[in-house]
Design an enzyme around this catalytic site. Structure first.
Site, PDB file in Angstrom:
ATOM      1  CB  CYS A   8      -0.941  -0.007   1.196  1.00  0.00           C
ATOM      2  SG  CYS A   8      -0.114  -0.348   2.741  1.00  0.00           S
ATOM      3  CB  CYS A 279      11.338  -4.370  -0.300  1.00  0.00           C
ATOM      4  SG  CYS A 279      10.339  -5.439  -1.343  1.00  0.00           S
ATOM      5  CG  ASP A 394       7.004  -8.091 -13.326  1.00  0.00           C
ATOM      6  OD1 ASP A 394       6.796  -8.991 -12.512  1.00  0.00           O
ATOM      7  OD2 ASP A 394       6.093  -7.412 -13.828  1.00  0.00           O
ATOM      8  CB  CYS A 430       6.935 -11.591   1.012  1.00  0.00           C
ATOM      9  SG  CYS A 430       7.288  -9.954   1.701  1.00  0.00           S
ATOM     10  CB  CYS A 491      14.606  -7.371   2.135  1.00  0.00           C
ATOM     11  SG  CYS A 491      13.611  -8.824   2.578  1.00  0.00           S
ATOM     12  CB  CYS A 494      10.604 -13.444  -1.942  1.00  0.00           C
ATOM     13  SG  CYS A 494      11.095 -12.051  -2.970  1.00  0.00           S
TER      14      CYS A 494
END
Length: 545
Positions: A8, A279, A394, A430, A491, A494
């Site tokens: 968000c 991230c 992507d 995640c 980070c 994932c």
């Protein structure tokens, strides 16, 4: 299964009352400052399409803090297609100080009570506050269990945002509210209890504002001041499009809090960490391509990823002929696809057109992912017929969208389709705010095994499963090169299975072992017992983000 579905955006504006009204406000009335919030949220609509809202502060009205939030897109919520209705709405919620929020959820609770900002009324102005939150708490279940040990306590929502609200409220009940130090002490107390990622914007009925970013910097936050006008947002594009100079936009450092008290801005650290953990997915997928995050351009990063794909293709790729074209999966892959095509000296063509009135498949809810993907993309037969297509994506999370697109491209006459992914395989969930909640939901892990080794043979097997002629991923090390950070500053949990916080790593180990779904006892990073009668420790609250 309860899941947290979110990525968000938050926004904040504050007009100091010790000087002339900024021309960026669009009028002489300082209370029109709050009118900027919908414009900022519109530029971050990519971060959430389920709900939008704002809270404004205006001294002298019945509701010193007043919150307006609804389910829908920013345009729908703020009636932006009806100028008179939009103006009347914003006049009602006008003020010199305001915060805003956009949220998404792929399913689960889509009622207004989960929309943000969250507001807590109180007779004391310093304890009457509202805030918008972007992030996720990896130790949500532990915090929830601790809170509900007191049988007088009750949670109205499965939401870590509500936990933060109660954490703030409990701190304020035990400490004098109001003033800069009180705000710093408050965010320090919150940070000491949470494990996860967050950025937030907070205001109270004293007219004080706080903007904070987690110590690892997992979630982005930028800010700017020009004259008497201050603004902050999750992405720089929301500030640039207001008219602020690009060179004036700054990025809040990890573990720092910005406060505005008595018309004075102050920035200082409230927590430290031994490393950063930005991230990487923000640059690869989530953020607006026109944004910069921590001084790294999203567009240039995706261009660099395309160059990495081209180098990989030149080294060990398909035979390129006169009918070979590059086709991006719109829209986040376009910069990478264009760069790859340019480096290879072949055309980049829009063989897939996205329905601009359909939400992001990763984000939008209600229909199944496959149904949303089918109605979201339209293939151009005249572009694809008889071509050898290099389809640039992507990332691949569950592979649902990609399977649909591959069938559409082949049905449109492509003679070969070779998928190239501008990201390494997604191998782990995640726990910091992206809709990847269980290993079993991900496409790549069953092929890679415990050592997560990616070989040519494994990629060929993946291609057969997807139904394409070939599949190639970028290696993990390409991400840091493209963004321009050391791997240690990102980070990449994932794509590596290595998490930057203890609770995140523990949840991953539980998921790997299968302990989350059976009756064995499992413990979170703080030792809380999650027996069979307790909530699944890897489950996530329904998003209020």
């Amino acid at each position: 299964m309860s899941e947290l579905f979110h990525e968000c955006g938050v926004a904040a504006v504050f007009h100091m009352n010790n000087g002339p009204v900024s021309p960026l406000v669009g009028g002489e009335d300082i209370n029109r400052t709050a009118h900027l919030i919908p414009r900022m949220l519109l530029d971050m609509q990519n971060r959430g399409q389920l709900s939008a809202g704002l809270t404004s502060y205006r001294q002298g009205r019945g509701q010193i803090l007043d919150t307006y939030k609804q389910i829908g897109s920013v345009q729908e919520v703020f009636r932006m297609s009806h100028s008179k209705k939009a103006e009347n709405l914003m006049n009602e919620y006008s003020g010199p100080v305001a915060i805003g929020h956009v949220r998404y959820a792929t399913c689960g609770k889509d009622d207004r009570s989960y929309a943000q900002p969250f507001e807590r009324h109180h007779i004391g102005k310093g304890k009457w506050f509202a805030f918008g939150f972007n992030g996720q708490l990896a130790n949500y279940q532990q915090l929830k269990a601790e809170l509900l040990k007191n049988t007088d306590h009750y949670l109205a929502r499965e939401s870590d945002t509500e936990l933060i609200l109660h954490t703030i409220s409990r701190h304020l009940s035990n400490h004098p509210p109001g003033g800069r130090q009180a705000l710093i002490d408050m965010i320090t107390a919150v940070n000491q209890q949470v494990d996860g990622a967050y950025s937030l914007a907070y205001i109270n009925a004293l007219g004080e504002m706080m903007v904070a970013r987690d110590p690892l910097g997992i979630k982005p936050m930028c800010y700017v001041r020009e004259g008497n006008l201050f603004a902050a947002a999750s992405e720089s594009v929301a500030l640039a499009n207001l008219g602020f100079r690009l060179d004036d936009i700054k990025f809040l450092k990890p573990g720092h809090v910005l406060t505005i008290v008595d018309n004075e801005i102050d920035i200082r650290p409230f927590a430290t960490a031994s490393n950063k953990a930005y991230c990487f997915f923000e640059w690869v997928y989530f953020s607006n391509v026109a944004s910069k995050l921590d001084d790294r351009s999203v567009y240039l990063t995706r261009t660099a990823l395309g160059n990495e794909l081209a180098m990989m293709e030149q080294k060990d790729g398909i035979k390129i002929d006169s009918d070979t074209i590059v086709v991006p999966v719109p829209d986040t892959s376009k910069a990478a696809a264009d760069a790859m095509a340019h480096a290879l000296g072949i055309p980049s063509r829009e063989g897939l057109i996205r329905n601009r009135y359909s939400g992001r498949t990763f984000i939008e809810g209600h229909a199944t992912r496959e149904e949303r993907a089918r109605r979201k993309y339209m293939p151009l037969r005249d572009v694809l017929m008889g071509k050898k297509v290099i389809l640039v994506e992507d990332s691949i999370v569950r592979s649902t969208t990609l399977r649909v697109l591959l069938s559409k491209v082949y049905e449109s006459g492509a003679r070969e389709v070779h998928v190239r992914v501008a990201c390494p395989p997604i191998v782990a969930p995640c726990y910091y705010g992206i809709d990847m909640s269980k290993i079993r939901e991900l496409f790549a892990p069953p092929f890679l095994g415990k050592n997560l080794a990616l070989t040519d043979e494994i990629q060929q097997e993946m291609a057969r499963k997807l139904g394409c002629d070939s599949l190639r991923y970028l290696p993990v090390e390409a991400i840091a090169r493209a963004i321009g950070f050391d791997e240690s500053d990102l980070c990449q949990a994932c794509i590596s299975g290595k998490y930057p916080t203890p609770a995140g790593q523990k949840l991953y180990q539980l998921d790997l072992s299968g302990a989350a779904g059976d009756e064995r006892r499992a413990f979170d990073s703080n030792g809380t017992d999650f027996s069979a009668s307790s909530p699944d420790p890897t489950s996530k609250p329904v998003s209020s983000k």
